[in-house]
Write a protein that holds these residues in place. Structure first.
Motif, short mmCIF file in Angstrom:
data_model
loop_
_atom_site.label_atom_id
_atom_site.label_comp_id
_atom_site.label_asym_id
_atom_site.label_seq_id
_atom_site.Cartn_x
_atom_site.Cartn_y
_atom_site.Cartn_z
N PHE A 156 -10.66 -5.22 3.70
CA PHE A 156 -10.37 -5.18 2.27
C PHE A 156 -11.70 -5.19 1.53
O PHE A 156 -12.50 -6.12 1.68
CB PHE A 156 -9.51 -6.38 1.86
CG PHE A 156 -8.15 -6.39 2.50
CD1 PHE A 156 -7.97 -6.88 3.79
CD2 PHE A 156 -7.05 -5.88 1.82
CE1 PHE A 156 -6.72 -6.87 4.39
CE2 PHE A 156 -5.79 -5.86 2.41
CZ PHE A 156 -5.63 -6.35 3.70
N LEU B 225 -8.25 -4.58 9.60
CA LEU B 225 -8.03 -4.13 8.23
C LEU B 225 -9.16 -4.72 7.39
O LEU B 225 -9.35 -5.95 7.38
CB LEU B 225 -6.68 -4.61 7.69
CG LEU B 225 -5.44 -3.87 8.17
CD1 LEU B 225 -4.18 -4.56 7.66
CD2 LEU B 225 -5.47 -2.40 7.72
N TYR C 232 4.08 -9.82 10.70
CA TYR C 232 2.90 -10.58 10.23
C TYR C 232 1.69 -10.21 11.09
O TYR C 232 1.77 -10.22 12.32
CB TYR C 232 3.18 -12.07 10.32
CG TYR C 232 2.00 -12.94 9.95
CD1 TYR C 232 1.56 -13.02 8.63
CD2 TYR C 232 1.32 -13.68 10.92
CE1 TYR C 232 0.48 -13.81 8.29
CE2 TYR C 232 0.23 -14.48 10.59
CZ TYR C 232 -0.19 -14.53 9.27
OH TYR C 232 -1.27 -15.31 8.93
N SER D 50 0.83 -1.21 0.00
CA SER D 50 0.00 0.00 0.00
C SER D 50 0.87 1.26 0.00
O SER D 50 2.04 1.24 0.41
CB SER D 50 -0.90 0.01 1.24
OG SER D 50 -0.16 0.35 2.40
N SER E 25 -4.20 -13.13 8.10
CA SER E 25 -4.42 -13.45 6.70
C SER E 25 -5.91 -13.54 6.42
O SER E 25 -6.72 -13.61 7.35
CB SER E 25 -3.77 -14.79 6.33
OG SER E 25 -4.52 -15.89 6.83
N VAL F 178 -0.98 -10.93 5.41
CA VAL F 178 -0.99 -9.49 5.61
C VAL F 178 0.13 -9.11 6.58
O VAL F 178 0.25 -9.69 7.67
CB VAL F 178 -2.35 -9.04 6.18
CG1 VAL F 178 -2.36 -7.54 6.44
CG2 VAL F 178 -3.48 -9.41 5.20
N VAL G 241 -8.24 -0.79 0.98
CA VAL G 241 -8.10 -1.38 2.31
C VAL G 241 -8.23 -0.25 3.32
O VAL G 241 -7.70 0.85 3.11
CB VAL G 241 -6.75 -2.13 2.45
CG1 VAL G 241 -5.57 -1.24 2.14
CG2 VAL G 241 -6.62 -2.74 3.84
N VAL H 60 0.68 -1.40 4.47
CA VAL H 60 0.12 -2.75 4.47
C VAL H 60 0.69 -3.49 3.25
O VAL H 60 0.63 -2.98 2.13
CB VAL H 60 -1.42 -2.72 4.38
CG1 VAL H 60 -1.97 -4.14 4.26
CG2 VAL H 60 -2.01 -2.02 5.59
N THR H 61 1.24 -4.65 3.52
CA THR H 61 1.71 -5.51 2.43
C THR H 61 0.87 -6.78 2.43
O THR H 61 0.65 -7.39 3.47
CB THR H 61 3.20 -5.89 2.62
OG1 THR H 61 3.97 -4.68 2.63
CG2 THR H 61 3.70 -6.79 1.51
N VAL H 62 0.40 -7.15 1.26
CA VAL H 62 -0.40 -8.36 1.12
C VAL H 62 0.33 -9.30 0.16
O VAL H 62 0.70 -8.89 -0.96
CB VAL H 62 -1.81 -8.06 0.57
CG1 VAL H 62 -2.64 -9.33 0.54
CG2 VAL H 62 -2.50 -7.00 1.43
#
Lengths: 266, 149
Positions: free
Chosen positions: B28, B26, B60, B7, B63, B42, B143, B123-125
């Protein structure tokens, strides 16, 4: 003048209990397998293939996912499927697969063994998929690829406990559906997609576990449930509304880890 | 196969350092589920996270899992989600591929990684499809971080 035949005598109401797949007696497991074999042999709308097809293929796809009807719809689905099995073997119930049990293989032996106690192919291991139930080019039998690289781990007891703590039904349902999704991905193969997943016999034990968690949540949070606006929603193709699914005892079943009984004086 | 999203920095509201959050989510929005099944891992404040980043990494956060439709099994147009306003007299159920909302409860990671006074977070997915599935499965509209105290 014609006469109306008398109604069959009423059967005394007695709840049936769904049990853990890991804790079935040999006789209880044999009944489940017999019921599946008998249902597989029927090539009409009473049969296994027809019931499996209600979820995904053949079209229409009736199952509800990412939907406020996820739990009620699947409870209704299990209810009618179990009745169809009970038409074959009286009193049989579909067991639940406790994903949190932590076995080395993950899947219950009842569903993973190659053979039953008599050396016959285990009908809970694999199932045919009728031609109309296959995606284009799809296999004619179910398959699994449990825990393949990239699959999420099975849910833990702590994760289930955390979901059970949630007090709002929609929040609870959303988080439980996510655990459910992960189990589909973990099993892989036929279970990994909506189209044909219900043909795999483990599908039913998986969803009985989901339904059991909902029942446990209902016991922990009495008075909580779906919002009023949902209660009269129909659960196509079943002649049931959301409201009809809320009381498992009214549907004739409940959950127990194990059961054992002996004949009384009568 | 793996698909990634990182993000832009999410602006965090100014917070009282003494305020305690009992939950952070979070959400989505408009997640596509028309393709294969996958898990989306996530991470917070970990733009380099990838499929090799373990779940016990401090960044982490949780998910979400998608039980995918697979592909379209109907005729042309069967899986096209209708757009535009819906007729109020149309009582049919929603189209089966209406995008989903997925909520990931990130409370513990949020408390651990975002200090009072921090102005942004990312945020990294990392979407992982088991086996040889396609690597472009991750599609969502936005998100949003929600905190409760």
């Amino acid at each position: 003048m014609s006469t109306v035949p008398p109604s069959p005598p009423a059967i005394p109401a007695r709840l049936r209990h769904r049990r853990s797949a890991d804790a079935l007696t040999a006789g209880q497991l044999a009944e489940v397998r017999s019921a599946i074999v008998a249902a597989q042999a029927i090539d009409d709308d009473r049969g296994y293939q027809s019931w499996a097809g209600v979820h995904g293929l053949p079209l229409p796809v009736y199952c509800t996912h990412n939907s406020p009807l996820f739990l009620p719809w699947h409870r209704a689905y299990l209810y009618f499927f179990e009745l169809a099995l009970q038409d074959r073997v009286a009193g049989v119930t579909v067991p639940w697969w406790d994903w949190t049990a932590g076995g080395s293989e993950g899947l219950p032996a009842a569903y993973a063994d190659e053979q039953d106690a008599d050396g016959q192919p285990n009908p809970l291991l694999q199932s045919p998929i009728q031609p109309s139930g296959r995606p284009p080019g799809g296999p004619s039998e179910t398959n699994r690829n449990p825990g393949q690289p990239g699959a999420p781990p099975l849910p833990t007891r702590a994760q289930v406990d955390a979901v059970l703590e949630l007090t709002d039904f929609m929040d609870f349902q959303s988080q439980l559906e996510d655990l459910h999704n992960g189990v589909h991905v973990w099993v892989g193969g036929t279970m990994g997609g909506i189209a044909s997943s219900a043909y795999d016999p483990i599908f039913w034990a998986h969803h009985v576990m989901v339904d059991r968690i909902w029942r446990l949540w209902q016991l922990r949070h009495p008075g909580s449930g779906p919002p009023a606006a949902l209660l009269d929603r129909a659960l196509a193709p079943f002649a049931m509304t959301v409201r009809d699914t809320l009381d498992v005892e009214a549907l004739g079943y409940d959950y127990a880890v194990t059961t054992a009984a002996v004949r009384g004086t009568g | 196969m793996v698909d990634r999203y990182v993000s832009d920095p999410i602006d965090l509201p100014e917070r009282d350092a003494g305020a305690g959050y009992f939950r952070a989510d979070l959400v989505f929005y408009d997640v596509d589920h028309s393709g294969p099944s996958y898990e989306a891992l996530v991470f917070l404040n970990a733009p380099d996270a990838d499929a090799a980043t373990p779940r016990d990494d401090e960044h982490y956060a949780g998910s979400f899992k998608i039980f995918g439709h697979g592909s379209c099994f109907g005729d042309v147009g069967h899986c096209d989600v209708p757009t535009g306003p819906r007729d109020p007299f149309d009582l049919r159920p929603p189209h089966h591929l209406v995008p989903a909302s997925k909520t990931v409860v990130v409370t513990e990671a949020f408390k651990r990684l975002v200090a009072p006074g921090d102005e942004t977070m990312t945020v990294t997915v990392v979407a992982v499809t088991p086996g040889d599935g396609p690597n472009d499965v991750l599609k969502f509209d936005r998100v949003r971080l929600l905190t409760y105290s």
